[in-house]
Design a protein around this motif. Structure first.
Motif, PDB file in Angstrom:
ATOM      1  N   LEU A   1      -8.551 -67.477   4.029  1.00  0.00           N
ATOM      2  CA  LEU A   1      -9.454 -68.814   3.902  1.00  0.00           C
ATOM      3  C   LEU A   1      -8.876 -69.744   2.915  1.00  0.00           C
ATOM      4  O   LEU A   1      -8.373 -70.951   3.008  1.00  0.00           O
ATOM      5  N   ILE A   2      -8.530 -69.236   1.813  1.00  0.00           N
ATOM      6  CA  ILE A   2      -7.805 -70.035   0.756  1.00  0.00           C
ATOM      7  C   ILE A   2      -6.398 -70.265   1.224  1.00  0.00           C
ATOM      8  O   ILE A   2      -6.073 -71.275   0.914  1.00  0.00           O
ATOM      9  N   GLY A   3      -5.640 -69.294   1.591  1.00  0.00           N
ATOM     10  CA  GLY A   3      -4.278 -69.761   2.249  1.00  0.00           C
ATOM     11  C   GLY A   3      -4.147 -70.600   3.121  1.00  0.00           C
ATOM     12  O   GLY A   3      -3.347 -71.619   3.216  1.00  0.00           O
ATOM     13  N   SER A   4      -5.300 -70.691   4.235  1.00  0.00           N
ATOM     14  CA  SER A   4      -5.095 -71.928   5.118  1.00  0.00           C
ATOM     15  C   SER A   4      -5.507 -73.112   4.516  1.00  0.00           C
ATOM     16  O   SER A   4      -4.725 -74.000   4.675  1.00  0.00           O
ATOM     17  N   ILE A   5      -6.328 -73.225   3.635  1.00  0.00           N
ATOM     18  CA  ILE A   5      -6.665 -74.628   2.714  1.00  0.00           C
ATOM     19  C   ILE A   5      -5.404 -75.055   2.129  1.00  0.00           C
ATOM     20  O   ILE A   5      -4.901 -76.283   2.038  1.00  0.00           O
ATOM     21  N   HIS A   6      -4.594 -73.829   1.452  1.00  0.00           N
ATOM     22  CA  HIS A   6      -3.496 -74.141   0.695  1.00  0.00           C
ATOM     23  C   HIS A   6      -2.246 -74.795   1.505  1.00  0.00           C
ATOM     24  O   HIS A   6      -1.778 -75.642   1.178  1.00  0.00           O
ATOM     25  N   LEU A   7      -2.255 -73.918   2.611  1.00  0.00           N
ATOM     26  CA  LEU A   7      -0.921 -74.431   3.630  1.00  0.00           C
ATOM     27  C   LEU A   7      -1.400 -75.790   4.181  1.00  0.00           C
ATOM     28  O   LEU A   7      -0.560 -76.615   4.291  1.00  0.00           O
ATOM     29  N   ALA A   8      -2.640 -76.168   4.516  1.00  0.00           N
ATOM     30  CA  ALA A   8      -3.008 -77.576   4.896  1.00  0.00           C
ATOM     31  C   ALA A   8      -2.652 -78.695   3.962  1.00  0.00           C
ATOM     32  O   ALA A   8      -2.165 -79.775   4.042  1.00  0.00           O
ATOM     33  N   ALA A   9      -3.194 -78.201   2.784  1.00  0.00           N
ATOM     34  CA  ALA A   9      -2.944 -79.202   1.625  1.00  0.00           C
ATOM     35  C   ALA A   9      -1.117 -79.402   1.385  1.00  0.00           C
ATOM     36  O   ALA A   9      -1.188 -80.595   1.331  1.00  0.00           O
ATOM     37  N   LEU A  10      -0.710 -78.413   1.152  1.00  0.00           N
ATOM     38  CA  LEU A  10       0.813 -78.455   1.051  1.00  0.00           C
ATOM     39  C   LEU A  10       1.583 -79.366   2.280  1.00  0.00           C
ATOM     40  O   LEU A  10       2.414 -80.383   2.011  1.00  0.00           O
ATOM     41  N   THR A  11       0.975 -79.266   3.602  1.00  0.00           N
ATOM     42  CA  THR A  11       1.793 -79.826   4.565  1.00  0.00           C
ATOM     43  C   THR A  11       0.931 -81.060   5.111  1.00  0.00           C
ATOM     44  O   THR A  11       1.863 -81.818   5.833  1.00  0.00           O
ATOM     45  N   LYS A  12      -0.166 -81.283   4.922  1.00  0.00           N
ATOM     46  CA  LYS A  12      -1.059 -82.440   5.316  1.00  0.00           C
ATOM     47  C   LYS A  12      -1.466 -83.563   4.358  1.00  0.00           C
ATOM     48  O   LYS A  12      -1.171 -85.048   4.582  1.00  0.00           O
ATOM     49  N   GLU A  13      -1.394 -83.250   3.085  1.00  0.00           N
ATOM     50  CA  GLU A  13      -2.170 -84.255   2.155  1.00  0.00           C
ATOM     51  C   GLU A  13      -1.235 -84.816   1.104  1.00  0.00           C
ATOM     52  O   GLU A  13      -1.486 -85.586   0.173  1.00  0.00           O
ATOM     53  N   GLY A  14      -0.005 -84.524   1.435  1.00  0.00           N
ATOM     54  CA  GLY A  14       1.024 -85.386   0.744  1.00  0.00           C
ATOM     55  C   GLY A  14       1.109 -84.588  -0.740  1.00  0.00           C
ATOM     56  O   GLY A  14       1.700 -85.278  -1.853  1.00  0.00           O
ATOM     57  N   THR A  15       0.896 -83.394  -0.891  1.00  0.00           N
ATOM     58  CA  THR A  15       0.921 -82.617  -2.147  1.00  0.00           C
ATOM     59  C   THR A  15       2.483 -82.373  -2.445  1.00  0.00           C
ATOM     60  O   THR A  15       2.840 -82.317  -3.668  1.00  0.00           O
ATOM     61  N   LEU A  16       3.421 -82.039  -1.494  1.00  0.00           N
ATOM     62  CA  LEU A  16       4.749 -81.777  -1.622  1.00  0.00           C
ATOM     63  C   LEU A  16       5.607 -83.209  -1.290  1.00  0.00           C
ATOM     64  O   LEU A  16       5.063 -83.891  -0.606  1.00  0.00           O
ATOM     65  N   PRO A  17       6.530 -83.246  -2.111  1.00  0.00           N
ATOM     66  CA  PRO A  17       7.493 -84.435  -1.483  1.00  0.00           C
ATOM     67  C   PRO A  17       7.879 -84.082  -0.190  1.00  0.00           C
ATOM     68  O   PRO A  17       8.016 -83.128   0.325  1.00  0.00           O
ATOM     69  N   CYS A  18       8.392 -85.057   0.465  1.00  0.00           N
ATOM     70  CA  CYS A  18       8.740 -85.126   1.961  1.00  0.00           C
ATOM     71  C   CYS A  18       9.552 -83.780   2.431  1.00  0.00           C
ATOM     72  O   CYS A  18       9.355 -83.225   3.271  1.00  0.00           O
ATOM     73  N   GLU A  19      10.876 -83.737   1.634  1.00  0.00           N
ATOM     74  CA  GLU A  19      11.863 -82.716   1.764  1.00  0.00           C
ATOM     75  C   GLU A  19      11.225 -81.235   1.905  1.00  0.00           C
ATOM     76  O   GLU A  19      11.502 -80.465   2.501  1.00  0.00           O
ATOM     77  N   LEU A  20      10.487 -81.082   0.715  1.00  0.00           N
ATOM     78  CA  LEU A  20       9.971 -79.744   0.358  1.00  0.00           C
ATOM     79  C   LEU A  20       9.018 -79.470   1.482  1.00  0.00           C
ATOM     80  O   LEU A  20       8.977 -78.371   1.902  1.00  0.00           O
ATOM     81  N   ARG A  21       7.995 -80.531   1.780  1.00  0.00           N
ATOM     82  CA  ARG A  21       6.991 -80.407   2.885  1.00  0.00           C
ATOM     83  C   ARG A  21       7.644 -80.003   4.479  1.00  0.00           C
ATOM     84  O   ARG A  21       7.297 -79.090   4.824  1.00  0.00           O
ATOM     85  N   GLU A  22       8.786 -80.485   4.663  1.00  0.00           N
ATOM     86  CA  GLU A  22       9.704 -80.271   5.973  1.00  0.00           C
ATOM     87  C   GLU A  22      10.180 -79.085   5.894  1.00  0.00           C
ATOM     88  O   GLU A  22      10.079 -78.131   6.780  1.00  0.00           O
ATOM     89  N   THR A  23      10.711 -78.444   4.694  1.00  0.00           N
ATOM     90  CA  THR A  23      11.514 -77.209   4.535  1.00  0.00           C
ATOM     91  C   THR A  23      10.227 -76.037   4.797  1.00  0.00           C
ATOM     92  O   THR A  23      10.350 -75.211   5.664  1.00  0.00           O
ATOM     93  N   LEU A  24       9.026 -76.229   4.204  1.00  0.00           N
ATOM     94  CA  LEU A  24       7.927 -75.497   4.422  1.00  0.00           C
ATOM     95  C   LEU A  24       7.478 -75.278   5.828  1.00  0.00           C
ATOM     96  O   LEU A  24       7.177 -74.259   6.230  1.00  0.00           O
TER      97      LEU A  24
END
Length: 308
Positions: free
Chosen positions: A253-276
């Protein structure tokens, strides 16, 4: 790791993520908790009944110890449900009946045939997956979609990671502490709304429809891995999340929230987000739809190294 002497010892810049093979296994395990019971061997239409009917002997015990056998069983039942829906919506009584294609269908290009078929299937998916009232997440959806819902009162004043009292300037790290404070000091008591009791008209129909919805979500993630479709894989986490919550799989559950936050919410810079998003798969043999999740590849290496 804050006591490390170097940035690498402190894991600075380390980005954790849940991997797809273990997500698939845990997602199917959550589905299994919701839909499978060994006490239903004589109940026609249940998963355990079809397990015995098809002699799927490998599907026994814990899902993590027989993942592929359980996956084959669930996918076989999903195929049967999809075939039944198609027959029903097409006005056919059995698989031997004649299906009416357009007169010029043989002259369609491959792309036009796919588009025609998608247009045919789309209303069926809308009807049985999206519009159906049989939904194990009704209560969750009601809370999330209604900002005035009593459950949302306690988190409505969240500011800078703390919950502010609605009547004074005190703030708290936990919503439960805020609830105790307002009840004791300000005599605020908001009763929890009673859950709507759903009375099914046809329990077997509702059960089959739940199996259809849950397994098709698992199939979506499974095919996303096969096709190395990173965006579809990370989007799937949002659909898995409610089931992890319902089956007490807190880690995922926490992992899903974390993954969504990293890839949807602008938590990571664009390049790192695309890499993830993209760096989740490996193809060992070439060709389309022959990809493995990275963690499954690591499991294979672990197995082979132990054998050696």
């Amino acid at each position: 790791m804050r006591n490390g002497q170097t940035p690498s010892d402190r894991l600075e810049g380390f980005i954790s993520k849940i991997e797809d093979f273990h997500r698939l296994m845990n997602f199917l395990e959550a589905i299994h908790k919701q839909t499978y019971s060994t006490d239903s061997a004589s109940d026609r239409g249940t998963l355990h009944y079809y397990r015995n009917l098809t002699n799927a002997r490998g599907a026994k015990g814990k899902v993590k110890n027989a993942y592929r056998d359980y996956k084959m069983l669930y996918n076989a039942v999903l195929d049967a449900i999809c075939s039944l829906i198609f027959l029903k919506e097409s006005g056919m009584n059995d698989l031997e009946g004649d299906f009416l294609f357009p007169d010029d269908f043989p002259n369609f290009s491959s792309r036009d045939k796919i588009m025609w078929f998608n247009d045919l299937i789309r209303p069926m998916i809308q009807k049985y997956f999206f519009d159906s009232k049989t939904d194990i997440f009704d209560n969750t959806r009601e809370i999330v979609s209604d900002q005035t819902h009593p459950e949302n009162y306690w988190i409505s004043n969240l500011q800078d990671g703390r919950f502010k009292c609605h009547h004074c300037d005190k703030t708290y790290a936990q919503a439960g502490s805020l609830q105790v404070h307002e009840k004791k000091i300000h005599q605020v008591d908001i009763p929890k709304p009673r859950k709507k009791k759903y009375v099914p008209e046809d329990e077997l129909y509702d059960y089959i429809l739940s199996v259809f919805k849950l397994v098709i979500l698992h199939k979506n993630l499974d095919t996303a891995v096969d096709m190395a479709d990173g965006p579809r894989s990370v989007r799937s986490a949002s659909y898995e999340l409610p089931l992890y919550n319902k089956t007490n799989k807190t880690k995922y559950l926490i992992g899903s929230i974390h993954l969504a936050a990293l890839t949807k919410e602008g938590t990571l810079p664009c390049e790192l987000r695309e890499t993830l998003i993209a760096n989740r798969f490996v193809n060992l043999q070439g060709g389309r739809s022959n990809n493995l999740a990275l963690d499954e590849y690591v499991e294979l290496l672990n197995r082979d190294s132990k054998i050696v």
